[in-house]
Design an enzyme around this catalytic site. Structure first.
Site, mmCIF file in Angstrom:
data_model
loop_
_atom_site.group_PDB
_atom_site.id
_atom_site.type_symbol
_atom_site.label_atom_id
_atom_site.label_comp_id
_atom_site.label_asym_id
_atom_site.label_seq_id
_atom_site.Cartn_x
_atom_site.Cartn_y
_atom_site.Cartn_z
ATOM 1 N N GLY A 8 11.433 5.468 30.635
ATOM 2 C CA GLY A 8 10.163 5.183 31.325
ATOM 3 C C GLY A 8 9.871 3.697 31.382
ATOM 4 N N ASP A 34 14.770 4.714 33.820
ATOM 5 C CA ASP A 34 13.583 5.371 34.377
ATOM 6 C C ASP A 34 14.084 6.443 35.346
ATOM 7 O OD1 ASP A 34 10.357 4.251 34.511
ATOM 8 O OD2 ASP A 34 10.957 5.831 35.901
ATOM 9 N N ILE A 35 13.199 7.385 35.671
ATOM 10 C CA ILE A 35 13.584 8.449 36.608
ATOM 11 C C ILE A 35 13.584 7.940 38.045
ATOM 12 C CG2 ILE A 35 11.262 9.372 37.031
ATOM 13 C CD1 ILE A 35 12.561 12.203 36.699
ATOM 14 N N TYR A 141 -2.608 16.713 28.016
ATOM 15 C CA TYR A 141 -2.001 15.456 27.528
ATOM 16 C C TYR A 141 -2.164 15.369 26.007
ATOM 17 C CZ TYR A 141 -1.610 10.304 27.017
ATOM 18 O OH TYR A 141 -1.267 9.023 26.646
HETATM 19 P P1 NAD Z 1 3.262 5.030 32.885
HETATM 20 O O1 NAD Z 1 2.788 6.269 33.555
HETATM 21 O O2 NAD Z 1 2.764 3.722 33.380
HETATM 22 O O3 NAD Z 1 4.852 4.972 32.910
HETATM 23 C C1 NAD Z 1 5.628 6.085 32.629
HETATM 24 C C2 NAD Z 1 7.020 5.851 33.189
HETATM 25 O O4 NAD Z 1 7.789 7.022 32.899
HETATM 26 C C3 NAD Z 1 7.044 5.668 34.711
HETATM 27 O O5 NAD Z 1 7.777 4.501 35.038
HETATM 28 C C4 NAD Z 1 7.734 6.933 35.230
HETATM 29 O O6 NAD Z 1 8.536 6.708 36.370
HETATM 30 C C5 NAD Z 1 8.576 7.325 34.030
HETATM 31 N N1 NAD Z 1 8.912 8.746 33.988
HETATM 32 C C6 NAD Z 1 8.146 9.820 34.300
HETATM 33 N N2 NAD Z 1 8.837 10.958 34.127
HETATM 34 C C7 NAD Z 1 10.061 10.593 33.663
HETATM 35 C C8 NAD Z 1 11.218 11.312 33.282
HETATM 36 N N3 NAD Z 1 11.274 12.652 33.343
HETATM 37 N N4 NAD Z 1 12.286 10.613 32.838
HETATM 38 C C9 NAD Z 1 12.260 9.255 32.791
HETATM 39 N N5 NAD Z 1 11.198 8.524 33.152
HETATM 40 C C10 NAD Z 1 10.110 9.192 33.573
HETATM 41 O O7 NAD Z 1 2.963 5.204 31.325
HETATM 42 P P2 NAD Z 1 2.670 4.064 30.241
HETATM 43 O O8 NAD Z 1 1.244 3.699 30.362
HETATM 44 O O9 NAD Z 1 3.705 3.010 30.316
HETATM 45 O O10 NAD Z 1 2.799 4.925 28.926
HETATM 46 C C11 NAD Z 1 3.973 4.959 28.143
HETATM 47 C C12 NAD Z 1 3.690 5.808 26.914
HETATM 48 O O11 NAD Z 1 2.565 5.246 26.214
HETATM 49 C C13 NAD Z 1 3.305 7.263 27.198
HETATM 50 O O12 NAD Z 1 3.804 8.083 26.169
HETATM 51 C C14 NAD Z 1 1.789 7.250 27.122
HETATM 52 O O13 NAD Z 1 1.286 8.509 26.763
HETATM 53 C C15 NAD Z 1 1.563 6.230 26.032
HETATM 54 N N6 NAD Z 1 0.235 5.643 26.070
HETATM 55 C C16 NAD Z 1 -0.140 4.822 27.109
HETATM 56 C C17 NAD Z 1 -1.423 4.299 27.129
HETATM 57 C C18 NAD Z 1 -1.887 3.389 28.233
HETATM 58 O O14 NAD Z 1 -3.098 3.048 28.275
HETATM 59 N N7 NAD Z 1 -1.012 2.941 29.136
HETATM 60 C C19 NAD Z 1 -2.310 4.593 26.092
HETATM 61 C C20 NAD Z 1 -1.915 5.469 25.082
HETATM 62 C C21 NAD Z 1 -0.616 5.964 25.069
HETATM 63 C C1 AKB Z 2 -4.888 7.708 29.307
HETATM 64 O O1 AKB Z 2 -6.044 7.363 29.615
HETATM 65 O O2 AKB Z 2 -4.375 8.798 29.560
HETATM 66 C C2 AKB Z 2 -4.079 6.733 28.485
HETATM 67 C C3 AKB Z 2 -4.285 6.985 27.026
HETATM 68 C C4 AKB Z 2 -5.429 6.383 26.320
HETATM 69 O O3 AKB Z 2 -3.516 7.693 26.432
HETATM 70 N N1 AKB Z 2 -4.435 5.401 28.868
#
Ligand code: NAD
Ligand code: AKB
Length: 313
Positions: A8, A34-35, A141
């Site tokens: 990802g 990434d996918i 989620y």
């Molecule tokens: P995002 O949605 O911005 O990015 C996710 C990436 O995963 C994308 O590039 C997508 O193309 C890729 N993806 C989706 N399905 C896939 C698959 N089957 N195989 C490979 N790649 C795939 O998410 P993010 O914000 O970068 O979050 C990353 C992690 O951090 C997640 O586990 C999310 O739950 C966690 N997280 C994020 C936040 C936030 O505010 N961004 C907060 C808490 C937790």
């Molecule tokens: C969301 O809002 O889903 C994320 C998180 C806090 O996990 N930014």
């Protein structure tokens, strides 16, 4: 030197974590996957491979070919998108984690998996939410994130996999847009403030949530993976936070730089109800005590950095 595979890698976190990992461990040691195809501004100068993280065989082949000893597993579906397609969220979040953990067990890799404040639910104490507390989330989620934390604990206890993680709050950054979460407003507001001088927010003015500027999120991920685990009482996953923000308070902070900025509200009931089920402020003392977590950015420095960058763009 570590050999790292990132799943990802093109998302909100990956687009910041990838360059930081490459700077620290060397470009060729960090394989971005990434996918979907990613632009060269994200993938270069290191290697990139298309990879569906739910495909355990493909993950196994990629780890073996790259000779990886560490996986940063970022592929996931976030909270708001998850509510619009719960089956997809369950499939992507659980099948990908299972693939990564099984490969890590076979090929002896360490694994970083981000959890989220989304593990908490309406019954969780909202103020100074403890590290160990009631976790009955009301979103798919959150269900996948609680299950994911438990699965990571299980693979550590049962198979000795070095699993580590943090519960991120909402993350604020420029560059790759957020992937469809409840906290996306705290990114959108900066873009709209600079582009239009006005933002229509989908959460209510006083909906307070924990937040963090992305450089701190990157330092949390790399910091916990480099930490001496002999001091760990917990490992999957630590509460971490940097600031608490409600839309009206962030709007007031933005107005210190852009006095004409205005905000109004068109509340989305789905995301509002998710926000109301999450804490106002988590207690991150376990992370501070067990591996020295400390954020560098607060509301004022985050706001200044975001506005400076977006104005330049
Ligand atoms: P995002 O949605 O911005 O990015 C996710 C990436 O995963 C994308 O590039 C997508 O193309 C890729 N993806 C989706 N399905 C896939 C698959 N089957 N195989 C490979 N790649 C795939 O998410 P993010 O914000 O970068 O979050 C990353 C992690 O951090 C997640 O586990 C999310 O739950 C966690 N997280 C994020 C936040 C936030 O505010 N961004 C907060 C808490 C937790
Ligand atoms: C969301 O809002 O889903 C994320 C998180 C806090 O996990 N930014």
């Amino acid at each position: 030197m570590k050999r790292i595979l990132v799943t990802g890698a093109g998302g909100q976190i990956g687009s910041w974590l990838l360059p930081a990992l490459r700077q620290h461990y060397g470009d060729s040691n960090v394989l971005a996957t990434d996918i979907r195809h990613l632009g060269s501004e994200i993938t270069e100068p290191g290697p990139f491979q298309l990879l569906d993280a739910t495909d355990a065989k493909a993950v196994g082949r990629a780890v073996m070919r790259h000779d990886a000893d560490t996986v940063y597993h970022l592929a996931a579906i976030l909270s708001a998108v998850g509510e619009s397609d719960p089956r997809l969220a369950w499939h992507v979040n659980m099948a990908s984690l299972e693939s990564v953990l099984d490969v890590a067990r076979e090929q002896r890799c360490a694994v970083f998996t981000p959890s989220s404040i989304g593990v908490f639910g309406p019954d969780t104490p909202k103020d100074r939410t403890p590290q160990d507390t009631l976790m009955r989330p009301s979103t798919i989620y959150g269900v996948t994130k609680v299950a994911g934390e438990l699965l990571c604990d299980y693979y550590h206890q049962r198979f000795g996999v070095d699993t580590r993680g943090v519960r991120y709050p909402g993350l604020i950054s420029y560059g790759a847009p957020p992937g469809g979460g409840t906290t996306d407003w705290a990114v959108d507001i900066f873009h709209q403030a600079v582009a239009r001088g006005h933002y229509t927010c989908f959460l209510a003015p006083d909906s307070q949530l924990d937040m963090m500027y992305m450089p701190d999120a990157v330092s949390a991920a790399m910091g916990i993976m480099e930490a001496d685990s002999t001091n760990f009482v917990h490992r999957n996953a630590f509460n971490v936070t940097a600031m608490q923000l409600a839309p009206e308070a962030l709007a007031a902070e933005i107005r210190k730089h852009l006095p004409e900025f205005t905000i109004d509200y068109d509340i989305d009931p789905v995301r509002q109800s998710i926000a109301e089920s999450w804490p106002d402020r988590v207690d991150d003392s376990a992370a501070r005590e067990q591996w020295g977590w400390e954020p560098a950015f607060d509301v004022a420095t985050t706001t200044r950095a975001m506005l400076e960058q977006l104005r330049e763009e």
